[in-house]
Write a protein that holds these residues in place. Sequence first.
Motif, PDB file in Angstrom:
ATOM      1  N   ASP A 149      38.210  49.145  45.959  1.00 58.93           N
ATOM      2  CA  ASP A 149      36.949  49.538  46.573  1.00 58.93           C
ATOM      3  C   ASP A 149      35.742  49.265  45.692  1.00 58.93           C
ATOM      4  N   ASP A 150      35.952  48.746  44.490  1.00 54.28           N
ATOM      5  CA  ASP A 150      34.835  48.501  43.578  1.00 54.28           C
ATOM      6  C   ASP A 150      35.169  47.299  42.716  1.00 54.28           C
ATOM      7  N   ILE A 151      34.387  46.238  42.811  1.00 54.25           N
ATOM      8  CA  ILE A 151      34.634  45.018  42.061  1.00 54.25           C
ATOM      9  C   ILE A 151      34.430  45.229  40.567  1.00 54.25           C
ATOM     10  N   ASN A 152      33.614  46.209  40.185  1.00 55.89           N
ATOM     11  CA  ASN A 152      33.346  46.476  38.774  1.00 55.89           C
ATOM     12  C   ASN A 152      34.379  47.402  38.130  1.00 55.89           C
ATOM     13  N   SER A 153      35.348  47.850  38.890  1.00 60.78           N
ATOM     14  CA  SER A 153      36.365  48.732  38.347  1.00 60.78           C
ATOM     15  C   SER A 153      37.431  47.917  37.616  1.00 60.78           C
ATOM     16  N   PRO A 154      37.853  48.345  36.428  1.00 63.93           N
ATOM     17  CA  PRO A 154      38.917  47.614  35.732  1.00 63.93           C
ATOM     18  C   PRO A 154      40.273  47.852  36.380  1.00 63.93           C
ATOM     19  N   ASP A 155      41.121  46.864  36.288  1.00 67.88           N
ATOM     20  CA  ASP A 155      42.479  46.971  36.813  1.00 67.88           C
ATOM     21  C   ASP A 155      43.443  46.430  35.769  1.00 67.88           C
ATOM     22  N   MET A 156      44.712  46.709  35.964  1.00 67.82           N
ATOM     23  CA  MET A 156      45.748  46.196  35.073  1.00 67.82           C
ATOM     24  C   MET A 156      46.652  45.178  35.753  1.00 67.82           C
TER      25      MET A 156
END
Length: 322
Positions: A149-156
Amino acid sequence: MQQPNYTQSPPLHHPVPQHVSTVPQLRSPPPPTSSQPQQQGAYGNPYQQGTPTNGGGGGNVFGQYGNFMSDPMAAQFVGQVGQNAFKHVENNVNRWVNFSALKHYFNVTNGYVINKLFLVLFPWRHKPWSRKQAVGPNGQEGWYLPPRDDINSPDMYIPVMALVTYILLSTLLAGLRGQFQPELLGYTASTAGVVVVVEILLLKLGCYFLSISNESQLLDLVAYSGYKFVGIIVTVAVAELVNGGKGTGGLVGWLIFGYTYMANSLFLMRSLRYVLLPESTGGDGRGPMQTDSRTKRNQRTQFLFAYSYVVQLFFMWILSRG
């Protein structure tokens, strides 16, 4: 008067052929009796059913275990032991890794993955960089939206897949150049693993000196440390194609490396501001932390610059020189 001679030569008899079977008849030995004990080896016959003899071990081992597992009480006992062992391992692992928090970083979609890859490689005109916040399950403020839901959120998801792709790609290119060796796969994986571990240790040490103790922010830093593999994959693949299978050396290879390095550094510099340079704090502790003083803010700014440019340059050069 002369007596007759009754002595005569014995009659000649031709031998009568006797047909004897050349194949011995195999018969089972008679069952042992009390007066005739059965002679067996020291271990007996492990496949013989019945009660073991004094010779040792005459029972059917497989049959005994089958009967044991078919017992409902035994099956319930084994299941309970397995559940207790699993809970014990899970409790010990949860001391170091919070699996419930990790689920947040793998909540991605195909659209997010494509857009995030484009953002990592072309971060020059992206705005805004701030993360979107939402209300927590109990009405708390300062919670961040998941990556989907957020392109600026980090993911693994992207860092893990990029790490695996980098290892396989490096081995494949070495095979195409005729330089493949069985230990090359392990060497590449070990090098990448050491780089990741050392970088995480540096981040944890920096968080300790900068008073960043929030667990969610530390996981964010771990996630951001893996985005460098996206640029390394592009550098290795494009340089291999342009240089005609001669590796990443040459002017073209260094130009591609310089671009991916600057793109990754700018991406980290803009993305990590909310972690290392917070302005206010949330009520539940998951939001940005308050800056203690101007000195602390300057220290965090220097750490952010050193990590985004100096540390990334060293690690990306090590990983892409093969």
